[in-house]
Motif scaffolding. Structure first.
Motif, PDB file in Angstrom:
ATOM      1  N   ASP A 207      37.889   7.752  32.297  1.00 31.43           N
ATOM      2  CA  ASP A 207      39.009   8.623  32.665  1.00 31.43           C
ATOM      3  C   ASP A 207      39.992   7.901  33.588  1.00 31.43           C
ATOM      4  OD1 ASP A 207      38.119  11.027  31.294  1.00 31.43           O
ATOM      5  OD2 ASP A 207      36.501  11.062  32.763  1.00 31.43           O
ATOM      6  N   PHE A 208      39.465   7.125  34.523  1.00 33.11           N
ATOM      7  CA  PHE A 208      40.290   6.396  35.485  1.00 33.11           C
ATOM      8  C   PHE A 208      39.699   4.996  35.637  1.00 33.11           C
ATOM      9  CE2 PHE A 208      39.908  10.865  36.543  1.00 33.11           C
ATOM     10  CZ  PHE A 208      41.225  11.293  36.610  1.00 33.11           C
ATOM     11  N   TYR A 209      40.548   3.989  35.573  1.00 30.26           N
ATOM     12  CA  TYR A 209      40.073   2.595  35.662  1.00 30.26           C
ATOM     13  C   TYR A 209      41.124   1.802  36.415  1.00 30.26           C
ATOM     14  CZ  TYR A 209      37.716  -1.701  34.070  1.00 30.26           C
ATOM     15  OH  TYR A 209      37.021  -2.886  34.012  1.00 30.26           O
ATOM     16  N   SER A 210      40.699   1.102  37.458  1.00 28.09           N
ATOM     17  CA  SER A 210      41.636   0.259  38.207  1.00 28.09           C
ATOM     18  C   SER A 210      41.088  -1.150  38.282  1.00 28.09           C
ATOM     19  CB  SER A 210      41.867   0.812  39.617  1.00 28.09           C
ATOM     20  OG  SER A 210      42.915   0.102  40.267  1.00 28.09           O
ATOM     21  N   GLY A 211      41.966  -2.123  38.040  1.00 28.28           N
ATOM     22  CA  GLY A 211      41.547  -3.517  38.067  1.00 28.28           C
ATOM     23  C   GLY A 211      42.608  -4.406  38.686  1.00 28.28           C
ATOM     24  N   LEU A 226      46.444   0.749  37.693  1.00 31.50           N
ATOM     25  CA  LEU A 226      45.643   1.964  37.552  1.00 31.50           C
ATOM     26  C   LEU A 226      45.866   2.498  36.152  1.00 31.50           C
ATOM     27  CD1 LEU A 226      43.919   4.375  38.514  1.00 31.50           C
ATOM     28  CD2 LEU A 226      46.036   5.420  39.355  1.00 31.50           C
ATOM     29  N   HIS A 227      44.776   2.684  35.421  1.00 35.53           N
ATOM     30  CA  HIS A 227      44.839   3.264  34.081  1.00 35.53           C
ATOM     31  C   HIS A 227      44.269   4.673  34.137  1.00 35.53           C
ATOM     32  CE1 HIS A 227      43.229   4.153  29.991  1.00 35.53           C
ATOM     33  NE2 HIS A 227      44.374   3.618  29.631  1.00 35.53           N
ATOM     34  N   VAL A 228      44.997   5.633  33.565  1.00 32.93           N
ATOM     35  CA  VAL A 228      44.562   7.029  33.542  1.00 32.93           C
ATOM     36  C   VAL A 228      44.716   7.558  32.120  1.00 32.93           C
ATOM     37  CG1 VAL A 228      44.946   9.358  34.447  1.00 32.93           C
ATOM     38  CG2 VAL A 228      45.273   7.366  35.944  1.00 32.93           C
ATOM     39  N   ARG A 229      43.662   8.158  31.610  1.00 34.74           N
ATOM     40  CA  ARG A 229      43.751   8.772  30.285  1.00 34.74           C
ATOM     41  C   ARG A 229      44.838   9.848  30.285  1.00 34.74           C
ATOM     42  NH1 ARG A 229      39.577   8.300  26.518  1.00 34.74           N
ATOM     43  NH2 ARG A 229      40.077  10.400  25.816  1.00 34.74           N
ATOM     44  N   PRO A 230      45.547   9.998  29.170  1.00 34.67           N
ATOM     45  CA  PRO A 230      46.694  10.916  29.138  1.00 34.67           C
ATOM     46  C   PRO A 230      46.379  12.333  29.597  1.00 34.67           C
ATOM     47  CG  PRO A 230      46.711   9.520  27.197  1.00 34.67           C
ATOM     48  CD  PRO A 230      45.418   9.236  27.912  1.00 34.67           C
ATOM     49  N   GLU A 231      45.196  12.845  29.264  1.00 34.87           N
ATOM     50  CA  GLU A 231      44.903  14.241  29.600  1.00 34.87           C
ATOM     51  C   GLU A 231      44.732  14.487  31.090  1.00 34.87           C
ATOM     52  OE1 GLU A 231      40.863  12.617  27.967  1.00 34.87           O
ATOM     53  OE2 GLU A 231      43.022  12.222  27.752  1.00 34.87           O
ATOM     54  N   TRP A 232      44.582  13.422  31.898  1.00 37.42           N
ATOM     55  CA  TRP A 232      44.410  13.601  33.332  1.00 37.42           C
ATOM     56  C   TRP A 232      45.625  13.163  34.143  1.00 37.42           C
ATOM     57  CZ3 TRP A 232      40.856  16.847  33.400  1.00 37.42           C
ATOM     58  CH2 TRP A 232      39.688  16.714  32.646  1.00 37.42           C
ATOM     59  N   GLN A 233      46.653  12.676  33.494  1.00 40.46           N
ATOM     60  CA  GLN A 233      47.800  12.150  34.232  1.00 40.46           C
ATOM     61  C   GLN A 233      48.536  13.225  35.027  1.00 40.46           C
ATOM     62  OE1 GLN A 233      50.198   9.814  31.532  1.00 40.46           O
ATOM     63  NE2 GLN A 233      48.475   8.506  30.960  1.00 40.46           N
ATOM     64  N   ALA A 234      48.535  14.446  34.543  1.00 41.32           N
ATOM     65  CA  ALA A 234      49.210  15.528  35.271  1.00 41.32           C
ATOM     66  C   ALA A 234      48.529  15.824  36.598  1.00 41.32           C
ATOM     67  CB  ALA A 234      49.257  16.789  34.408  1.00 41.32           C
ATOM     68  N   ASN A 249      56.692  19.188  34.978  1.00 35.94           N
ATOM     69  CA  ASN A 249      55.499  18.969  34.173  1.00 35.94           C
ATOM     70  C   ASN A 249      55.226  17.478  33.976  1.00 35.94           C
ATOM     71  OD1 ASN A 249      53.460  19.086  32.322  1.00 35.94           O
ATOM     72  ND2 ASN A 249      54.694  19.950  30.671  1.00 35.94           N
ATOM     73  N   LYS A 250      53.982  17.028  34.214  1.00 31.71           N
ATOM     74  CA  LYS A 250      53.611  15.624  34.014  1.00 31.71           C
ATOM     75  C   LYS A 250      52.702  15.449  32.800  1.00 31.71           C
ATOM     76  CE  LYS A 250      51.972  15.018  38.182  1.00 31.71           C
ATOM     77  NZ  LYS A 250      51.317  14.311  39.318  1.00 31.71           N
ATOM     78  N   GLU A 251      52.713  16.392  31.905  1.00 33.27           N
ATOM     79  CA  GLU A 251      51.855  16.274  30.728  1.00 33.27           C
ATOM     80  C   GLU A 251      52.269  15.081  29.878  1.00 33.27           C
ATOM     81  OE1 GLU A 251      49.214  17.925  30.197  1.00 33.27           O
ATOM     82  OE2 GLU A 251      49.426  19.413  31.794  1.00 33.27           O
ATOM     83  N   PRO A 252      51.350  14.579  29.020  1.00 35.03           N
ATOM     84  CA  PRO A 252      51.685  13.433  28.169  1.00 35.03           C
ATOM     85  C   PRO A 252      52.971  13.647  27.386  1.00 35.03           C
ATOM     86  CG  PRO A 252      49.343  13.919  28.030  1.00 35.03           C
ATOM     87  CD  PRO A 252      49.964  15.024  28.846  1.00 35.03           C
ATOM     88  N   GLY A 253      53.792  12.614  27.345  1.00 38.27           N
ATOM     89  CA  GLY A 253      55.060  12.681  26.630  1.00 38.27           C
ATOM     90  C   GLY A 253      56.240  13.041  27.495  1.00 38.27           C
ATOM     91  N   VAL A 254      55.992  13.607  28.667  1.00 33.52           N
ATOM     92  CA  VAL A 254      57.087  13.968  29.569  1.00 33.52           C
ATOM     93  C   VAL A 254      57.527  12.727  30.334  1.00 33.52           C
ATOM     94  CG1 VAL A 254      57.729  15.374  31.563  1.00 33.52           C
ATOM     95  CG2 VAL A 254      56.274  16.337  29.765  1.00 33.52           C
ATOM     96  N   GLY A 259      62.321   6.906  33.481  1.00 31.21           N
ATOM     97  CA  GLY A 259      62.178   6.608  32.069  1.00 31.21           C
ATOM     98  C   GLY A 259      60.785   6.320  31.575  1.00 31.21           C
ATOM     99  N   ALA A 260      59.849   6.023  32.459  1.00 27.35           N
ATOM    100  CA  ALA A 260      58.458   5.852  32.039  1.00 27.35           C
ATOM    101  C   ALA A 260      57.796   7.228  32.006  1.00 27.35           C
ATOM    102  CB  ALA A 260      57.725   4.917  32.989  1.00 27.35           C
ATOM    103  N   SER A 261      56.489   7.266  31.758  1.00 27.90           N
ATOM    104  CA  SER A 261      55.794   8.543  31.880  1.00 27.90           C
ATOM    105  C   SER A 261      55.888   9.012  33.324  1.00 27.90           C
ATOM    106  CB  SER A 261      54.327   8.394  31.473  1.00 27.90           C
ATOM    107  OG  SER A 261      53.632   7.553  32.374  1.00 27.90           O
ATOM    108  N   ALA A 262      55.789  10.320  33.538  1.00 34.18           N
ATOM    109  CA  ALA A 262      55.891  10.852  34.895  1.00 34.18           C
ATOM    110  C   ALA A 262      54.817  10.252  35.799  1.00 34.18           C
ATOM    111  CB  ALA A 262      55.777  12.375  34.863  1.00 34.18           C
ATOM    112  N   PHE A 263      53.622  10.048  35.252  1.00 37.17           N
ATOM    113  CA  PHE A 263      52.534   9.417  36.014  1.00 37.17           C
ATOM    114  C   PHE A 263      52.931   8.022  36.485  1.00 37.17           C
ATOM    115  CE2 PHE A 263      49.296   6.152  34.796  1.00 37.17           C
ATOM    116  CZ  PHE A 263      48.621   6.102  35.999  1.00 37.17           C
TER     117      PHE A 263
END
Length: 402
Positions: A207-211, A226-234, A249-254, A259-263
């Protein structure tokens, strides 16, 4: 090693550098690209740091290149300064409650142990620490030990992919899948993983991975993700609320304000800071491709494991794990009981060797990292030095003790 690439690095030739695992070492062409970005920043800071005039696009180029290397989408990957920061963002965003359990192991990095303690005190969650006994000789032993720690109160699984103190490569894949099946968040500390072993984040499914990129990927210091699966980015809240934050709203696609994802925008756009280390990540990836670095890494792995076997034979001490469960290029080598600070200082002072020496849960360890600039002759010197400092013949005198 058949290939030595010392000439491509900026390391002090008077020091035998066997500690790549702590902070890495940046190749000369990558460092020059880093400086090129810094000079560009200083020549026109406003233009450089203005997202409308180029910063957002430059960040996107680096993010896209890294995402392709790590098997994921660029909108699920945000740049941070180091893995500790990325993991803090993830951990401090989780809505844990009193009675929830955080399942982890006794091999975690000390900074993140403190982070988990902070989270537990703030939320009322309980830390459950599973002991992974040494030597670790099978993936099943690891899997079964962690699995036994799951309860109906477990809400979070926190694991290192490659451990810092013991240099173990944890086989985490089945446990990540088990956590998902049980509705448990998985947060993975991948500080030592990118560039050390092939990594496919989407296939892993954490779900969450940081390297860190500035360790084994060899980019400049201060580049991580930091990598976050789309369903948890909000659910993610940055540690600093700044220009990238949005109440929408920070849901996937927003899309976020830049210009990047809200996350991504929330994590990356946090006021004035030098993004040059991150912008040089594509250069580090190119350097690795140009020099067939996975082949270099394979040679380094053989040299590291051979050296660890020599040290085991020297002192008659068992390995901490089976070779398949050791980080390929980083080995925690058991040494006889000693004053680790004195041994570290003597190695550096008398032999010019930089290597971490420490005591961990009753084990005395010299942690060897082997990278493309290291040689067999350096390994010979290390074995000789350890034998002279910790052998049976007058070890106290050799360490400068009375």
């Amino acid at each position: 090693m058949t290939t030595n690439l010392t000439q491509h690095f900026l390391l002090d030739p008077e020091v035998v550098f066997l500690n790549h695992g702590s902070f890495g070492a940046c190749p000369r062409p990558v460092f020059e690209d880093y400086q090129r970005w810094q000079l560009k920043l200083e020549r026109q800071p406003v233009e450089f740091l203005d997202s409308r005039r180029g910063l957002a696009a430059n960040l996107r180029v680096a993010r896209t290149a890294l995402a392709a290397e790590l098997g994921t989408d660029a909108d699920s990957l945000a740049q941070v300064t180091n893995a500790t920061t990325g993991l803090n963002i993830a951990l401090q965003s989780l809505p844990l409650k009193p009675g929830d359990e955080i399942l982890t192991t006794n091999h975690e990095y000390s900074a993140l142990e403190k982070t988990l303690l902070f989270i537990a005190r703030r939320t009322g969650a309980k830390i459950v620490t599973v002991e992974i006994a040494l030597p670790l000789n099978s993936a099943e032993a690891f899997h079964d030990a962690v699995l036994a720690g799951f309860t109906d109160r477990t809400r979070l699984l926190f694991l290192s992919h490659i451990t810092s103190p013991t240099a173990l490569l944890f086989p985490i894949e089945r446990l990540v899948a088990e956590a998902r099946q049980r509705g448990i968040w998985s947060v993975i500390d991948g500080a030592h993983t990118p560039g050390h072993i092939p990594l496919d984040l989407d296939a892993l499914g954490a779900d969450f991975y940081s390297g860190n990129c500035h360790k084994w990927l060899m980019s400049p210091k201060g580049s991580a993700f930091l990598h976050v699966r789309p369903e948890w980015q909000a659910m993610i809240d940055p540690l600093v609320i700044s220009h990238g934050w949005t109440a929408d709203n920070k849901e996937p696609g927003v899309r976020g304000p830049f210009g990047a994802s809200a996350f991504v925008d929330e994590v990356e756009m946090q006021g004035t800071r030098d993004p040059s280390p991150w912008l040089a990540v594509p250069s580090a990836l190119a350097f690795r491709r140009d020099h067939d670095w996975w082949q270099v890494a394979a040679e380094c792995s053989r040299l590291a494991q051979e050296t660890a076997a020599r040290v085991r034979d020297l002192f008659g001490l068992p390995a901490l794990s089976a070779p398949s469960l050791s980080a390929p290029q980083m080995v925690a080598m058991p040494i006889p009981p000693c004053d680790p600070i004195a041994v570290h200082d003597a190695l550096l002072r008398d032999y010019g060797i930089e290597i971490p020496v420490f005591e961990w849960q009753g084990h005395h360890i010299a942690r060897l990292s082997c990278q493309g600039y290291n040689t067999r002759e350096q390994m010979d010197l290390l074995v000789k030095a350890l034998g002279e400092l910790l052998g049976l013949e007058q070890p106290r005198r050799k360490l400068g003790q009375a």
